[in-house]
Design an enzyme around this catalytic site. Structure first.
Site, mmCIF file in Angstrom:
data_model
loop_
_atom_site.group_PDB
_atom_site.id
_atom_site.type_symbol
_atom_site.label_atom_id
_atom_site.label_comp_id
_atom_site.label_asym_id
_atom_site.label_seq_id
_atom_site.Cartn_x
_atom_site.Cartn_y
_atom_site.Cartn_z
ATOM 1 C CG LEU A 80 37.129 37.674 41.798
ATOM 2 C CD1 LEU A 80 39.035 37.170 42.772
ATOM 3 C CD2 LEU A 80 37.122 37.925 41.218
ATOM 4 C CE LYS A 98 43.738 50.668 32.870
ATOM 5 N NZ LYS A 98 43.289 49.985 33.219
#
Length: 518
Positions: free
Chosen positions: A336, A87
């Site tokens: 999270l 990426k």
């Protein structure tokens, strides 16, 4: 569920670390702690195969490359096991206007002068008709467009990874177990706390077994079983800045060669991601339930997919924001459980990594409030910085075609973000604090991409005449062209460097040898 139990008064030295939950957060923490402090710690990780992980965060940023190097993880082994691709940045499609596209790349653009950044010379060149697009002077941006990549000497190209999140967790599990981490299969039934100190004393599993510890890491995802449910640490809601609260995710077979960038495609009431792996693609739609219902979102999502579904799309609900304290008493929330800012800039894994690195740097001999306070200050500053950067993408839109984009454009943004935008709009300068995740070039690329053009530039750029400025810009562009011409096609490079087996033939990383110092 919480249950109190008496323990010896005072805090014991930290010898036993218990990680609640696996997934990316749990196994990254296990790998880092065992690799660096494993000889002095007993580390247990408890997870249940019956509890799935969110597993949608398959795009990363360059800091993960550094994380792997620090731990001595073989990049080729990791990329093979996780179906990894490269990426170089993110392609933002339809964010400024419906048909507009720009790339936020990981690279450095141009060449700064000691007195002023490259953007000022580019702005002057643009005024005089001497400059091409800002992206023309960035190797990573150009390589992404042409789908090229190779490792270069002296870290000459900045990159990150696309990866299979489940494969990454499996890889890290094998790595961590090689350094002594003990995995325990089971569901957490109760959390026992000390009635005197309020610290967590142990986790009680459904089979009745009990796991005591001195320090607990909450990697239980949105459930936040330890930090939220047991210790009752509150959550600061950021949905007034980040409207999206729902998502669908699915995997599809690949129908074309993987591109070396993530696609972020703006829609009617949110956006979709496309993350190419070697043999499949990670897809998702992130949307606001206030502006689009679940049926509409699923239709918009499935109608846009390419390739065959590997499994049916699964739905997620979330609340953007952060835990008021990510470290409270003897519990540290990672991933999270601690905060969630939607995955637009692939920062979830980075924030996990930063939480781990801060913990390692101030790892306590005995849990002390001074360490806790320092940790929370660092984590708070970083997550606020990421929040502002992500909010900017939504706010700096020129779209007026749906109520969602109108609301994004007109919302009241954090004062810290407004100051950065106005400084750049007026002067071309970027406010940046050393150590912040997103550097000056990232802010510049996104603000230019979203249509913010500075009103003036630094006077140092006026000292160059047209001929000198044209030569300065031309030399930079020519250097990018020369390097770009040497890079092979992205897919061809992967096929040589880290070919992944087909998905039906799982890869297993090599277990580190005892005392391995790779």
């Amino acid at each position: 569920m919480e249950e109190s139990v008496s323990t010896q008064a005072g805090r014991a030295p930290v010898r036993r670390v218990v990680i609640a939950g696996g997934g990316t957060a749990g196994w990254m923490a296990a790998a880092a702690l065992s690799r660096t402090l494993g000889k002095g710690l007993e580390i247990h990780l408890v997870e249940s195969e019956q509890i799935g992980t969110v597993g949608v965060g398959e795009a990363t940023i360059p800091t993960l490359v550094t994380f792997h190097r620090l731990l001595g993880i073989s990049e080729q082994e990791f990329m093979t096991a996780a179906q990894g691709t490269i990426k170089l940045g993110i392609s933002f499609e339809g964010w400024r206007e419906r048909d507009h596209r720009y790339i936020h790349s990981f690279g450095t653009t141009g060449q700064d002068h000691w007195s002023a950044g490259f953007q000022h010379f580019w702005l002057r060149g643009r005024e005089r008709g001497l400059a091409e697009g800002y992206e023309a002077y960035c190797l990573e941006s150009r390589a992404a467009e042409q789908e090229r990549f190779a490792h270069l000497p002296r870290n000459g190209i900045n990159y990150a990874y696309h990866m299979d999140a489940a494969g990454y967790a499996r890889f890290l599990r094998t790595f961590a177990e090689g350094y002594g981490v003990k995995r325990i299969e089971g569901k957490i039934a109760r959390v026992r706390t000390d009635p005197d100190s309020g610290d967590i004393a142990s986790l009680v599993l459904e089979d009745g077994s009990e796991l005591a510890g001195d320090l607990f890491l909450d990697c239980t995802g949105f459930r936040a079983l330890l930090i939220g449910q047991a210790l009752r640490v509150g959550f600061e809601d950021w949905s007034h800045w980040l409207f999206n609260d729902s998502a669908y995710a699915a995997q599809t077979t690949a129908v074309r060669d993987a591109v070396p960038y993530t696609r972020a495609i703006a829609g009617e009431a949110g956006w979709q991601w496309r993350i190419p792996l070697q043999h499949r693609v990670g897809n998702g739609i992130v949307y606001s339930s206030q502006y689009m219902d679940q049926t509409q979102a699923l239709e918009a999502f499935t109608s846009s997919l390419e390739g065959e579904l590997v499994a049916q799309p699964w739905h997620l609900r979330f609340r953007p924001g952060r835990r008021i304290r990510c470290w409270h008493r003897n519990c540290v929330a990672l991933g999270l459980a601690g905060s969630f800012i939607e995955p637009l800039e692939s920062t979830t894994i980075h924030l996990i990594q930063r939480g781990i690195m801060h913990l390692l740097r101030c790892f306590p001999a005995v849990v002390a409030q001074e360490d806790i306070d320092a940790y929370n200050r660092q984590v708070d500053a970083e997550v606020e910085h990421v929040r502002d950067f992500v909010v900017m993408h939504f706010h700096l839109t020129e779209r007026r075609d749906t109520p969602y984009w109108d609301a994004c454009r007109l919302m009241e943004i954090p004062a810290s973000l407004r100051q950065r935008i106005e400084l750049f709009r007026e002067t071309g300068k970027v406010f940046h604090v050393p150590g912040e995740l997103f550097g000056e070039n990232s802010w510049i690329q996104v603000m230019l991409g979203q249509g913010v053009m500075p009103h003036r530039h630094h006077p140092a750029a006026d000292l160059m005449g047209d001929e000198e400025l044209s030569r300065f810009l031309g030399d930079i562009r020519a250097g990018v062209d020369r390097t770009l011409a040497q890079l092979p096609a992205h897919r061809a490079y992967l096929d040589t460097y880290c070919p992944a087996p087909r998905p039906d033939v799982p890869a297993t990383p090599q277990r580190p040898r005892s005392g391995d110092e790779r």
